[in-house]
Design a protein around this motif. Structure first.
Motif, short mmCIF file in Angstrom:
data_model
loop_
_atom_site.label_atom_id
_atom_site.label_comp_id
_atom_site.label_asym_id
_atom_site.label_seq_id
_atom_site.Cartn_x
_atom_site.Cartn_y
_atom_site.Cartn_z
N THR A 48 -21.72 -1.37 9.13
CA THR A 48 -20.51 -1.66 9.36
C THR A 48 -19.29 -1.44 8.18
N VAL A 49 -19.82 -1.55 7.04
CA VAL A 49 -18.84 -1.61 5.93
C VAL A 49 -18.68 0.00 5.81
N ASP A 50 -19.55 1.04 6.10
CA ASP A 50 -19.09 2.42 5.88
C ASP A 50 -18.06 2.73 7.02
N GLU A 51 -18.37 2.12 7.94
CA GLU A 51 -17.54 2.48 9.30
C GLU A 51 -16.04 2.16 9.08
N SER A 52 -16.02 0.97 8.65
CA SER A 52 -14.61 0.18 8.13
C SER A 52 -14.00 0.92 7.09
N THR A 53 -14.73 1.43 6.10
CA THR A 53 -14.17 2.12 4.91
C THR A 53 -13.84 3.38 5.07
N ARG A 54 -14.80 4.14 6.09
CA ARG A 54 -14.20 5.62 6.64
C ARG A 54 -13.17 5.54 7.38
N ALA A 55 -12.79 4.38 8.14
CA ALA A 55 -11.83 4.28 9.10
C ALA A 55 -10.49 4.35 8.14
N GLN A 56 -10.48 3.41 7.00
CA GLN A 56 -9.16 3.10 6.05
C GLN A 56 -9.02 4.65 5.49
N ALA A 57 -10.16 5.34 5.22
CA ALA A 57 -9.97 6.42 4.37
C ALA A 57 -9.56 7.66 5.17
N GLN A 58 -9.66 7.49 6.69
CA GLN A 58 -9.24 8.53 7.72
C GLN A 58 -7.77 8.24 7.83
N THR A 59 -7.39 6.98 7.73
CA THR A 59 -5.84 6.52 7.87
C THR A 59 -4.94 7.06 6.85
N VAL A 60 -5.65 6.88 5.52
CA VAL A 60 -5.01 7.33 4.51
C VAL A 60 -4.72 8.94 4.34
N ARG A 61 -5.89 9.67 4.72
CA ARG A 61 -5.88 11.17 4.76
C ARG A 61 -4.77 11.50 5.75
N VAL A 62 -4.59 11.03 6.99
CA VAL A 62 -3.70 11.38 7.90
C VAL A 62 -2.15 11.32 7.32
N ALA A 63 -2.09 10.09 6.66
CA ALA A 63 -0.62 9.95 6.01
C ALA A 63 -0.44 10.81 4.76
N TYR A 126 -15.03 -0.69 -13.35
CA TYR A 126 -13.59 -0.64 -13.03
C TYR A 126 -13.19 -1.87 -12.68
N ALA A 127 -13.64 -2.94 -13.31
CA ALA A 127 -13.26 -4.28 -13.18
C ALA A 127 -13.36 -4.62 -11.83
N VAL A 128 -14.39 -4.28 -10.93
CA VAL A 128 -14.90 -4.81 -9.44
C VAL A 128 -16.09 -5.41 -9.78
N PRO A 129 -16.31 -6.63 -9.34
CA PRO A 129 -17.54 -7.06 -9.53
C PRO A 129 -18.54 -6.86 -8.41
N GLY A 130 -19.88 -6.64 -8.72
CA GLY A 130 -20.90 -6.10 -7.74
C GLY A 130 -20.86 -4.62 -7.61
N PHE A 131 -21.35 -4.28 -6.33
CA PHE A 131 -21.40 -2.86 -6.15
C PHE A 131 -20.28 -2.61 -5.08
N LEU A 132 -19.98 -1.32 -5.07
CA LEU A 132 -19.21 -0.63 -3.77
C LEU A 132 -20.00 0.54 -3.14
N ARG A 133 -19.08 0.59 -1.98
CA ARG A 133 -19.75 1.50 -0.94
C ARG A 133 -18.43 2.53 -1.04
N VAL A 134 -18.83 3.66 -1.33
CA VAL A 134 -17.61 4.55 -1.52
C VAL A 134 -17.85 5.74 -0.48
N VAL A 135 -16.70 6.12 0.15
CA VAL A 135 -16.62 7.35 0.98
C VAL A 135 -15.23 8.26 0.56
N VAL A 136 -15.76 9.54 0.61
CA VAL A 136 -14.90 10.60 0.22
C VAL A 136 -14.37 11.65 1.31
N LEU A 137 -13.14 11.70 1.48
CA LEU A 137 -12.71 12.79 2.43
C LEU A 137 -11.91 13.69 1.88
#
Length: 448
Positions: A48-63, A126-137
């Motif tokens: 679920t997190v990966d899909e949400s993150t990928r959707a945000q990355a896709q929106t930014v890539r389009v812009a 990177y001053a972010v607590p915990g772990f991150l799920r990272v998507v690259v486009l």
């Protein structure tokens, strides 16, 4: 020397072993279920997190492709986004994101792009607590969009679920063990009652029976089977006692006669006819011999449990011819070829007993027939037997008054031996009225 675990386990009671086995199986099943549940839950949340993150990355890539990006980039779910140009410089970020150091270096970005899957990284540098799920486009003009989403809430939820399962699973196992202990105890209670009932049955209380539970289950069937067995044993014991009593009674008469004749002969030797005395003693001895043979035959039938000594093909017509030839009063009218399976000596004894009985009571003749369907008949023209007594004469030591009054009569075992032997060979025997006389009808199954 300490005993092995297997020996110790076998020494435990059935109630303990069943309870322990049920608890162990449940514990294993719950542990596997908990592991599968946590794994599936983690995979579902991460997807679920990966899909949400990928959707945000896709929106930014389009812009970015359209050249309409603004800085800072706005997201509504806390996703961190970095846009990196072809020279590795960060050009656009979300609010609070690092504008100088990319979340992934060039090599890491290339590997994630090639795999097409999200990756996991530590966000604390990177001053972010915990772990991150990272998507690259990949975007136009050599740009790269890096989107990351914190998963601290997911890890907290998974940890909470793990603690609940860690506490709840042993509690469920203990609850089931207690319930199993109580239920197995109630289930085994009828068996304990059967054991106590069996312990109370002694030689002085043979007529007692085991308690039968009300439930219609295997224990109920076991109790009924055991009670039937006790009934059969009691009946067999009563028959044995009756046989011993009747045998002692039958033995007493010829022994008393022999003793009396010998005492009289020895008391008056001068006036005694020793030839007559010897003949009288011989006659009584023959009676004892016949009785002993009959008792031995019945004992062997009882010992075999209603099964013939041998099961081999027997030419019944040959047995009939050989037996009838020994009697001058007998006439064989019909003798068809018949083969049966059984013991030839036992079948010969059956016909001999019927012939002796018929010759003893006939007035003139005895007729014997054997048909192809295995029906053997022995018919005499004597006084016969009343209908109400025709079944009773097959009992052991049963003689009618007319038979008891005849000196040449037997001990009342001949017809009993006939019925037991015929039954052992799978056949039947009945007595019928021959008008005049009596007809004994033996039906034996022909060999297939």
């Amino acid at each position: 020397m300490a005993e092995s675990p297997l020996v110790w386990w076998r020494r435990q009671g059935l109630r303990f072993r069943l309870t322990a086995a049920a608890a162990a199986v449940l514990a294993l099943a719950l542990a596997l279920s908990a592991a599968v549940l946590v794994t599936v839950l983690e995979r579902a949340l991460m997807d679920t997190v990966d899909e949400s993150t990928r959707a945000q990355a896709q929106t930014v890539r389009v812009a970015a492709d359209a050249g309409t990006l603004t800085s800072p980039i706005t997201t509504h779910d806390g996703t961190i986004v970095q846009v990196i140009d072809e020279r590795g410089r960060i050009t656009h970020v979300t609010y609070g994101a690092d504008r100088l150091v990319p979340l992934l270096d060039a090599g890491a970005r290339a590997r994630v792009l090639k795999s097409g899957q999200a990756t996991l990284m530590d966000g604390r540098p990177y001053a972010v607590p915990g772990f991150l799920r990272v998507v690259v486009l990949s975007a136009d003009h050599g740009q790269t969009v890096v989107a990351a989403r914190p998963i601290s809430e997911i890890q907290t939820s998974l940890a909470t679920a793990g603690r609940v399962l860690l506490v709840g699973t042993p509690a469920l196992v203990v609850l089931l063990a207690v319930a199993s202990w109580l239920m197995i105890g109630r289930t085994l209670h009828p068996i304990a009652a059967l054991r106590r009932g069996a312990a109370e049955i002694t030689h002085t209380a043979r007529s007692r029976r085991l308690p039968v539970p009300q439930s219609r289950d295997e224990v109920h069937a076991l109790a009924l089977t055991l009670n039937d067995m006790l009934a059969r044993l009691e009946e067999a014991e009563q028959r044995q006692r009756a046989l011993v009593s009747d045998a002692a009674h039958e033995l007493r008469s010829p022994l008393a006669s022999i003793r009396l004749q010998l005492e009289v002969a020895l008391g008056h030797p001068d006036g005694q006819d020793w030839q007559e005395t010897a003949e009288g003693v011989l006659e009584d001895t023959m009676r004892l011999s016949r009785l002993a043979e009959d008792l031995l035959a019945l004992a062997r039938l009882d010992e075999r449990g209603g099964v013939p000594a041998r099961r081999e093909p027997v030419d019944l017509d040959e047995v009939v011819r050989q037996t009838v030839d020994r009697y001058a009063e007998a006439r064989l009218t019909v003798c068809d070829p018949v083969v049966v399976r059984g013991d030839a000596l036992d079948l010969s004894r059956v016909l001999t007993n019927l012939m002796d009985n018929a010759v003893r009571h006939t007035s003139s003749k005895v007729e014997v027939t054997l048909t192809a369907d295995g029906v053997l008949t022995v018919t005499d023209d004597g006084p016969g037997i009343p209908e109400q007594d025709r079944e009773r004469v097959f009992n052991r030591f049963t003689r009618l008054d007319s038979g008891r009054s005849r000196d040449e009569g037997g001990a009342g075992l001949g017809l009993a031996i006939v019925r037991e032997t015929v039954r052992a060979h799978g056949g039947t025997v009945v007595l019928e009225d021959a008008e005049p006389g009596l007809r004994a009808v033996v039906r034996l199954p022909a060999a297939g």
